[in-house]
Design a protein around this motif. Structure first.
Motif, short mmCIF file in Angstrom:
data_model
loop_
_atom_site.label_atom_id
_atom_site.label_comp_id
_atom_site.label_asym_id
_atom_site.label_seq_id
_atom_site.Cartn_x
_atom_site.Cartn_y
_atom_site.Cartn_z
N GLY A 122 -38.66 -7.39 -32.04
CA GLY A 122 -37.79 -6.20 -31.96
C GLY A 122 -38.20 -5.20 -33.02
O GLY A 122 -38.69 -5.59 -34.07
N CYS A 123 -38.02 -3.93 -32.70
CA CYS A 123 -38.43 -2.91 -33.67
C CYS A 123 -37.35 -1.84 -33.77
O CYS A 123 -37.41 -0.85 -33.07
CB CYS A 123 -39.75 -2.29 -33.28
SG CYS A 123 -40.35 -1.10 -34.47
N PRO A 124 -36.36 -1.96 -34.67
CA PRO A 124 -36.10 -3.16 -35.46
C PRO A 124 -35.37 -4.24 -34.65
O PRO A 124 -34.82 -3.94 -33.61
CB PRO A 124 -35.19 -2.63 -36.57
CG PRO A 124 -34.50 -1.47 -35.97
CD PRO A 124 -35.45 -0.87 -34.98
N ALA A 125 -35.39 -5.48 -35.17
CA ALA A 125 -34.67 -6.58 -34.51
C ALA A 125 -33.18 -6.30 -34.58
O ALA A 125 -32.68 -5.88 -35.62
CB ALA A 125 -35.00 -7.88 -35.20
N ARG A 126 -32.46 -6.54 -33.48
CA ARG A 126 -31.02 -6.27 -33.51
C ARG A 126 -30.29 -7.37 -34.29
O ARG A 126 -30.75 -8.50 -34.35
CB ARG A 126 -30.47 -6.22 -32.08
CG ARG A 126 -30.88 -4.97 -31.33
CD ARG A 126 -30.06 -4.80 -30.08
NE ARG A 126 -28.64 -4.68 -30.36
CZ ARG A 126 -28.06 -3.54 -30.78
NH1 ARG A 126 -28.77 -2.47 -30.95
NH2 ARG A 126 -26.77 -3.50 -31.02
N PRO A 127 -29.14 -7.04 -34.89
CA PRO A 127 -28.38 -8.06 -35.63
C PRO A 127 -28.02 -9.25 -34.76
O PRO A 127 -28.03 -10.40 -35.24
CB PRO A 127 -27.13 -7.31 -36.09
CG PRO A 127 -27.49 -5.89 -36.06
CD PRO A 127 -28.53 -5.71 -35.03
#
Lengths: 146, 163
Positions: A122-127
């Protein structure tokens, strides 16, 4: 299994302590990690505590590709963690180097330096993805103990 | 061009004072001035600009034009940005340090030295700044003649040897 080991395993599963390390990320994933820890997603309610020192941590959450400058320091921090230790690679860069792969200052994904337990792309990885990885890591740990 | 009064004013002052050292002065747009200056008058011009209120050296960027290397000093009074372009031959690239005028320039100059291989005269000795320690000497990754594949191969081999 001895009672002592049982207690240690129980505490390890019920309250994994984590340390956050940035090996050269753009800070996008770091913000998501903070997001996962703070009240909206609140993984602290599962007993996960962010620690400031690797000597107290069970799980290392790493974001970013490993730069050549950082590789040696990263290995050293990893070596300071007590066994058994786990590493979560957060974000595409940490998994494979991402868009920075092939740059003269970047070594690649973090698995080139230390062994990795779980990859979170993920870019960014989700919480949610970070929480999912933590839960999967804990369930695997539980299974392996049985 | 009535809206460029301030820019033309400061440019005229620089041209009058340092007419022999200034070339290709352009007002690109509002609040952006580009000037080519000669290396030996660079410090004097900067000293003058600093007295005139241009107290902030925002950054130094380097460039590679093939036969010449160089640096652009972006100097600002937080309103107008004056970009001083200085060139130096590629065979023996040397620039004087601007530390006497702008003491905050250390890290920028170290970067120029590491990434472009321009020797900065008067910069105190120190370790590599943006490049990691033990980086091969004489390799400056932002120069145009550096081939990325070869450089990466060399670095990987060096890495493997150390392990």
């Amino acid at each position: 299994m001895k009672l002592k080991d049982k207690i240690i395993l129980w505490s390890r599963i019920k309250s994994p302590w984590i340390i956050h390390f940035n090996t050269g990320a753009c800070n996008g994933c770091d913000i998501e990690i903070v997001d996962a820890l703070t009240p909206k997603y609140d993984i602290e309610r599962f007993g996960i505590v962010l620690k400031g020192t690797p000597r107290h941590a069970d799980v290392m959450i790493v974001s970013g590709p490993v730069t050549r400058q950082q590789a040696k320091r990263f290995k050293r921090i990893y070596d300071q963690m007590p066994n058994p230790k786990f590493v979560l690679a957060v974000g595409t860069c940490a998994c494979s180097g991402g868009v920075f792969d092939g740059c003269y200052s970047v070594l690649g994904g973090i698995d080139k330096v230390v062994p990795v337990s779980a990859y979170i792309p993920g870019c960014p990885a989700r919480p949610e993805a970070i929480i999912d990885a933590v839960v999967k890591l804990i369930t695997e740990l539980e299974k392996s103990a049985k | 061009m009535s809206e460029l009064i301030k820019e033309e004013e400061i440019l005229k002052e620089i041209k009058d004072k340092f007419f022999e050292a200034v070339e290709n002065a352009i007002i690109q747009r509002k609040e952006r001035i580009w000037i080519d200056v000669s290396e030996n008058k660079k410090l004097e011009i900067m000293k003058y600009l600093k007295e005139r209120g241009y107290y902030h050296l925002s950054t130094i960027s380097g460039f590679d034009e093939g036969e010449k290397l160089g640096a652009i000093y972006h100097i600002t009074n937080h309103k107008i940005i004056i970009n001083l372009r200085v060139r130096t031959p590629k065979e023996s690239p040397v620039l004087k340090s601007v530390l006497p005028v702008y003491p905050s320039a250390t890290s920028y100059e170290r970067e120029i030295e590491d990434l472009f291989g321009i020797k900065i005269e008067g910069l105190p000795p120190g370790r590599n700044y943006p490049l990691p320690e033990g980086f091969p000497k004489g390799v400056h990754p932002l120069r145009k003649d550096v081939k990325l594949e070869e450089l990466n191969k060399m670095l990987d081999e060096k890495c493997a040897k150390e392990e």
